[in-house]
Design an enzyme around this catalytic site. Structure first.
Site, PDB file in Angstrom:
ATOM      1  N   ASP A  21       0.831  -1.202   0.000  1.00  0.00           N
ATOM      2  CA  ASP A  21       0.000   0.000   0.000  1.00  0.00           C
ATOM      3  C   ASP A  21       0.871   1.261   0.000  1.00  0.00           C
ATOM      4  O   ASP A  21       1.985   1.257   0.516  1.00  0.00           O
ATOM      5  CB  ASP A  21      -0.913  -0.019   1.242  1.00  0.00           C
ATOM      6  CG  ASP A  21      -2.075   0.943   1.106  1.00  0.00           C
ATOM      7  OD1 ASP A  21      -2.330   1.427  -0.020  1.00  0.00           O
ATOM      8  OD2 ASP A  21      -2.736   1.225   2.120  1.00  0.00           O
ATOM      9  N   ASN A  69     -10.636  -2.981  -6.071  1.00  0.00           N
ATOM     10  CA  ASN A  69      -9.869  -2.055  -6.919  1.00  0.00           C
ATOM     11  C   ASN A  69     -10.494  -1.870  -8.312  1.00  0.00           C
ATOM     12  O   ASN A  69     -10.193  -0.902  -9.013  1.00  0.00           O
ATOM     13  CB  ASN A  69      -8.412  -2.520  -7.082  1.00  0.00           C
ATOM     14  CG  ASN A  69      -7.560  -2.309  -5.853  1.00  0.00           C
ATOM     15  OD1 ASN A  69      -6.576  -3.020  -5.630  1.00  0.00           O
ATOM     16  ND2 ASN A  69      -7.908  -1.337  -5.017  1.00  0.00           N
ATOM     17  N   TRP A  70     -11.398  -2.792  -8.721  1.00  0.00           N
ATOM     18  CA  TRP A  70     -12.090  -2.606 -10.017  1.00  0.00           C
ATOM     19  C   TRP A  70     -12.913  -1.323 -10.005  1.00  0.00           C
ATOM     20  O   TRP A  70     -13.269  -0.797 -11.060  1.00  0.00           O
ATOM     21  CB  TRP A  70     -13.014  -3.788 -10.334  1.00  0.00           C
ATOM     22  CG  TRP A  70     -12.300  -5.062 -10.712  1.00  0.00           C
ATOM     23  CD1 TRP A  70     -12.277  -6.221 -10.008  1.00  0.00           C
ATOM     24  CD2 TRP A  70     -11.529  -5.304 -11.904  1.00  0.00           C
ATOM     25  NE1 TRP A  70     -11.526  -7.175 -10.676  1.00  0.00           N
ATOM     26  CE2 TRP A  70     -11.058  -6.633 -11.844  1.00  0.00           C
ATOM     27  CE3 TRP A  70     -11.177  -4.515 -13.013  1.00  0.00           C
ATOM     28  CZ2 TRP A  70     -10.262  -7.213 -12.842  1.00  0.00           C
ATOM     29  CZ3 TRP A  70     -10.386  -5.085 -14.009  1.00  0.00           C
ATOM     30  CH2 TRP A  70      -9.936  -6.413 -13.922  1.00  0.00           C
ATOM     31  N   ARG A  72     -11.927   1.576  -9.022  1.00  0.00           N
ATOM     32  CA  ARG A  72     -11.111   2.783  -9.218  1.00  0.00           C
ATOM     33  C   ARG A  72     -11.384   3.369 -10.612  1.00  0.00           C
ATOM     34  O   ARG A  72     -11.924   2.672 -11.478  1.00  0.00           O
ATOM     35  CB  ARG A  72      -9.619   2.437  -9.080  1.00  0.00           C
ATOM     36  CG  ARG A  72      -9.258   2.100  -7.661  1.00  0.00           C
ATOM     37  CD  ARG A  72      -7.771   2.126  -7.430  1.00  0.00           C
ATOM     38  NE  ARG A  72      -7.506   1.879  -6.024  1.00  0.00           N
ATOM     39  CZ  ARG A  72      -6.331   2.011  -5.436  1.00  0.00           C
ATOM     40  NH1 ARG A  72      -5.275   2.385  -6.144  1.00  0.00           N
ATOM     41  NH2 ARG A  72      -6.186   1.782  -4.158  1.00  0.00           N
TER      42      ARG A  72
END
Ligand code: FPP
Length: 258
Positions: A21, A69-70, A72
Site C-alpha cells: 500500500d 480495486n475494479w 477505481r
C-alpha cells in the site's frame, strides 16, 4: 554485517504475505501522477522478491489488485493492467533464471484477455522454479474466495462427491485458491494503514501482523529483513500458553541446550 546475518535461519517465516500500500500517496507527495507510484511499486516488487529469496523464504504472496480495486477510475485500472503485462514481459526471463515460480490467486476471468494471456504464459514458463513461489493476488478478495469455495463445496455435497460430515477445516482449505500453499506466517502491510482489507482472512488466522509507515515504492531489502527479525522476536502460541510453547521447542530440538 548485513541485516540478513541477524535472521535466524531456524525460525524463518515460510510464507510472507504483503499488502503493498501507498503507491498513490508516494506519487502524490512527490507531485507525480498516481501511475508513477505504481511503476515504482513494480521496482519494489523486484527488490523484495530478490531479498525474500536470499533469506530463503519459500512463499511470497503479494496483494496486487483487489476485487474492490475494479471500482477505481478506469484510467488507473487500465494503467495497472498495462503495467502488469509490461512487468511480466520484462521480468519473465529473470524470474526463470532466478528459480522464481509464479502462481496467481483471484478471479482471472475478470481480467482483460491480453492480461490473462500474458499471465498464463508467465505461469507456464516459470512453473519449474524451485527457489521461491511468488503468488500474485489479482482481482482477489477473501470474501469472493470464500463465497466461491462455499458454492463448490455445496455443489460437491449435492452431487454426492463430498459428505457434509466430512467437511473439516482442511476440506475448506482445499477449496480455497491457496490450496497447497501453507498459511502465511507473517503479514506485512506498508503505507501506514492498519487493516486487512479483505485479504487472506481464513489463511491469516494465526499470522503475525507487521505494519509499517513506509510507502510500498520505498520498501526494500532492509525493511523486509526488519519485519522478519521483528517476527522472530514474537512468541507464537496458537492459543496455547507460554510454558507449553517453551516445552515443545525444547522437546523438538534435542540438541538445544536446556
Ligand atoms: C496500493 O497502493 C497498490 C495497488 C493498488 C497496486 C499494486 C500494484 C503494483 C505495485 C504494480 C502492478 C502489479 C504487478 C503484479 C506487476 P494505492 O494505490 O492504494 O496507494 P494509496 O493508498 O497511497 O492511494
Amino acid at each position: 554485517m548485513s541485516l540478513l546475518d541477524y535472521i535466524d535461519q531456524d525460525r524463518l517465516p515460510k510464507h510472507i504475505a504483503i499488502i503493498m500500500d501507498g503507491n498513490g500517496r508516494w506519487a502524490t507527495n512527490k507531485g507525480f501522477e498516481r501511475g508513477e507510484g505504481h511503476k515504482e511499486g513494480v521496482r519494489a516488487i523486484s527488490r523484495v522478491v530478490e531479498a525474500a529469496s536470499k533469506a530463503s523464504v519459500q512463499y511470497l504472496t503479494l496483494y496486487a489488485f483487489s476485487t474492490e480495486n475494479w471500482n477505481r477510475p478506469a484510467e488507473e485500472v487500465n494503467g495497472l493492467m498495462d503495467l502488469m503485462v509490461y512487468a511480466i514481459s520484462e521480468e519473465t526471463e529473470k524470474l526463470k533464471k532466478n528459480g522464481v515460480k509464479i502462481t496467481c490467486i483471484g478471479d482471472m476471468a475478470r481480467l482483460p484477455e491480453y492480461a490473462r494471456t500474458a499471465l498464463t504464459e508467465c505461469i507456464r514458463q516459470t512453473e519449474k522454479g524451485t527457489r521461491i513461489t511468488l503468488n500474485i493476488a489479482l482481482s482477489y478478495s477473501s470474501k469472493w474466495e470464500l463465497t466461491e469455495a462455499t458454492k463448490r463445496i455445496t455443489e460437491d455435497v449435492v452431487n454426492g462427491v463430498l459428505s457434509k460430515d466430512d467437511i473439516s477445516e482442511e476440506t475448506i482449505s482445499m477449496y480455497l485458491t491457496t490450496r497447497g500453499i501453507p498459511d502465511p506466517d507473517l503479514l506485512i502491510r506498508t503505507g501506514g494503514e492498519q487493516r486487512i482489507s479483505n485479504f487472506l482472512l481464513w489463511q491469516c488466522a494465526y499470522a503475525e501482523f507487521f505494519f509499517t509507515e513506509v510507502y510500498w515504492p520505498d520498501f526494500g531489502e532492509k525493511d523486509l529483513y526488519e519485519a522478519i527479525i521483528d517476527f522472530q522476536g514474537r512468541e507464537r502460541r496458537f492459543g496455547k500458553i507460554s510454558e507449553q510453547i517453551e516445552f515443545n521447542n525444547v522437546e523438538s530440538k534435542p540438541d538445544k541446550e536446556q
